[in-house]
Enzyme design. Structure first.
Site, PDB file in Angstrom:
ATOM      1  N   GLU A 257       0.807  -1.217   0.000  1.00  0.00           N
ATOM      2  CA  GLU A 257       0.000   0.000   0.000  1.00  0.00           C
ATOM      3  C   GLU A 257       0.842   1.271   0.000  1.00  0.00           C
ATOM      4  OE1 GLU A 257      -3.167   0.480  -0.420  1.00  0.00           O
ATOM      5  OE2 GLU A 257      -3.623  -1.650  -0.571  1.00  0.00           O
TER       6      GLU A 257
ATOM      7  N   GLU B 122       8.460 -22.058   7.666  1.00  0.00           N
ATOM      8  CA  GLU B 122       8.758 -21.201   8.809  1.00  0.00           C
ATOM      9  C   GLU B 122       9.696 -21.854   9.819  1.00  0.00           C
ATOM     10  OE1 GLU B 122       5.483 -21.704  12.202  1.00  0.00           O
ATOM     11  OE2 GLU B 122       4.633 -20.853  10.372  1.00  0.00           O
TER      12      GLU B 122
END
Length: 305
Positions: free
Chosen positions: A84, A115
């Site tokens: 954004e 992960e």
């Protein structure tokens, strides 16, 4: 390594032990009540958030980048904030980046096991040519994700600024962070589902960090996003309205000036307020390090060249 079952984000919430027997209204009521505590939890770590922002601002001023890194929901929140920044503040995409365990595809589909490897976190930062003037924010609700831990340890080893963002106190990833943002939102409504309160808190924190850092490098005028990228009809109309509001110019003048500047809002504002040419406006903005008010003040003081 700390047992996952001992983490507060994994505990059972005593207010929701009968969740499976509640009505829909009761379920959403308790969720709403629990969500009301999130902002208060964030409030407790404002000093640490401030420290992180100071690091990011310093990085931006020295040619550095802000890099979020995480796995699963935590990594996706970083992606949401990073993508954004270019449309909101007209920043190059490399200025604020997000690295997700398992690669870009993990945004939509879980990559099992990605992960759990510390070395992968370090390797992904090496691929970005991480430098000492960058800031790395490691995001992990549990605070123990190996991928994030490895990334922060590597970043710290080369002298980059490091920040941990987690939902547990004294976390493993915080051991490798210069600034520790540990937002304690407590047990989730659904035990262990940190995409709920912990994730909401972390999104709030990242919003604060990126937005405030952008404001401190001149990306707003008053409370208006004067560096937005006017890429569609709605944003072009917003740009015109901003120019009208700030300069008190008629709509037609705002429109023609923006068309002249290819919808560079800052440039249009300085041209109108200071009565200068396109090139002079750009020069004033550059000399003012991007701050519109400073650029206009320079012009008022007769410091155009």
């Amino acid at each position: 390594m700390e047992k996952i079952s001992k983490l507060i984000t994994e505990e059972s919430n005593p207010k929701t032990v009968d969740l499976d027997e509640m009505s829909i209204r009761e379920m959403i009521t308790v969720m709403n009540e629990e969500d009301m505590t999130i902002a208060l939890a964030v409030q407790q770590v404002l000093p640490e958030i401030e420290q992180a922002i100071e690091q990011v601002v310093a990085a931006f001023k020295n040619g550095g980048r802000l890099i979020y890194i995480g796995a699963g929901t935590s990594g996706r929140i970083g992606v949401m904030d990073a993508v954004e920044c270019p449309p909101t503040f007209s920043t190059p995409p490399e200025l604020v980046q997000a690295v997700l365990a398992g690669g870009p595809g993990a945004m939509y589909h879980a990559v099992e096991g990605a992960e759990d490897d510390e070395s992968l976190g370090a390797a992904d930062l090496r691929e970005l040519n991480l430098a000492e003037n960058d800031v790395v924010i490691g995001i992990a609700a549990s605070g123990r994700t190996p991928y994030v831990k490895g990334a922060l340890a590597f970043a710290q080893s080369i002298g980059a600024a490091t920040v941990s963002l987690t939902g547990n106190a004294n976390s493993a990833i915080s051991a490798h962070a210069d600034v520790k943002i540990e937002v304690i939102t407590g047990p989730e409504v659904v035990a262990g589902s940190t995409r709920l309160r912990a994730a909401t808190a972390h999104k709030m924190v990242l919003n604060m960090i990126s937005t405030t850092a952008m404001m401190k490098i001149g990306k707003i005028y008053k409370n208006l996003m004067v560096d937005l990228h006017a890429s569609n009809f709605k944003l072009k109309e917003r740009a015109k309205q901003m120019v009208c509001t700030i300069t008190e110019a008629p709509y037609e003048l705002a429109e023609t000036t923006l068309e002249t500047t290819n919808y560079n809002v800052k440039q249009a504002i300085v041209m109108i307020l200071a009565g200068v040419s396109e090139s002079e406006a750009l020069e004033l903005i550059d000399r003012s390090e991007g701050f519109v008010k400073r650029a206009v003040a320079l012009a008022s003081a007769g410091e155009t060249r």
